[in-house]
Design an enzyme around this catalytic site. Structure first.
Site, PDB file in Angstrom:
ATOM      1  N   SER A 129      -9.044   3.209 -33.909  1.00 35.81           N
ATOM      2  CA  SER A 129      -8.190   3.756 -34.963  1.00 35.81           C
ATOM      3  C   SER A 129      -8.864   3.558 -36.306  1.00 35.81           C
ATOM      4  CB  SER A 129      -6.828   3.060 -34.972  1.00 35.81           C
ATOM      5  OG  SER A 129      -6.047   3.480 -36.085  1.00 35.81           O
ATOM      6  N   TYR A 142      -1.869  -4.432 -35.415  1.00 34.27           N
ATOM      7  CA  TYR A 142      -2.489  -3.215 -34.871  1.00 34.27           C
ATOM      8  C   TYR A 142      -3.905  -3.054 -35.419  1.00 34.27           C
ATOM      9  CZ  TYR A 142      -3.080   1.708 -33.611  1.00 34.27           C
ATOM     10  OH  TYR A 142      -3.550   2.888 -33.084  1.00 34.27           O
TER      11      TYR A 142
END
Length: 267
Positions: A129, A142
């Protein structure tokens, strides 16, 4: 002969888009889900696999190899979102996120390397990501799990290069998928000192996903990587400003970049 592809988390979102695109291009595609019975109408087979359960990984990998005789490409796409103030996020949820986003891909890689080494060929694509390049407020766990996978890939690809196996990262920005629905949200507590900033940031994050790019952009990027003779270490896929934010982090003083992020999230 058509190349055989395994995509973890291939039942929806980015994984589904990649699978359908590659199947149209003539690849033999297998996707995975913890509940494959829900996807009987999938355009490619969905097999039972939980990246946190090594037995299911071994079973699925062996099933594909027994049927196809090889495994050429693995897309480590299965992942989970998590939001919340780090102070108020339960440790069990932090561990669960790392088990899915970090240890899960490691489990899959370990399961497929013996076959790829036997073939003296293979490509492993880890979906990370853009959030993994920076510590984002209320997405710190995250960011950390995806950032860890980025660094792991850098080391791993050097260790396996002698075996004819390639590995790379693909870091997507915000895409219009159902990731927000499956994301763990630390609850908005009325007596929390983070209530307003976390609530505002959560709303902003959900809007970014709702207005995100078409997942087909990721599918085309993965197809291009597969057809690259010597893939790069890192790829970023998304809107220009999202990718440019990584460049800014590299060139700006830390506190200046931090201020940009805080202004973006209105903190």
């Amino acid at each position: 002969m058509s190349k055989v592809v395994l995509i973890t988390g291939g039942s929806s979102g980015i994984g589904k888009s990649i699978g359908e695109f590659l199947k149209e291009k003539g690849y033999i595609v297998y996707g995975t889900s913890r509940s494959p019975e829900k996807y009987a109408d999938s355009k490619f087979p969905i097999l039972a696999l939980d990246v946190k359960d090594e037995a299911t990984i071994t079973n699925t990998v062996n099933t594909i190899i027994d049927k196809e005789g090889k495994l050429d490409i693995v897309v480590n796409n299965a992942g989970a979102g998590i939001t919340g103030p780090i102070e108020e996020t339960p440790n069990d949820e932090i561990k669960n996120n790392f088990d899915t986003n970090f240890f899960g891909p490691i489990n899959v890689i370990k399961a497929v390397l013996p076959q790829m080494r036997k073939q003296n060929s293979g490509l492993i694509i880890n979906v990370t990501s853009i959030a993994g390049y920076m510590g984002l407020p209320y997405r710190g766990i995250y960011s950390a799990s995806k950032g860890a996978l980025e660094l792991l890939t850098e080391a791993f690809r050097m260790e396996i290069k002698d075996f004819g196996i390639y590995m790379t990262n693909v870091a997507p920005g915000d895409f219009a998928t159902n990731i927000a629905a499956g994301r763990y949200h630390a609850p908005l507590l009325d007596d929390s000192p983070y209530k307003k900033p976390y609530g505002d940031t959560l709303e902003l994050m959900n809007n970014h996903v709702d207005n995100g790019s078409d997942p087909d952009m990721m599918a085309k990027a993965v197809y291009k990587i597969i057809n690259t003779k010597n893939p790069k270490v890192h790829y970023k896929v998304g809107e220009f400003m999202q990718k440019f934010s990584i460049v800014l982090k590299r060139i700006l003083p830390d506190k200046v970049y931090e201020k940009l992020l805080m202004n973006h999230y209105k903190l």
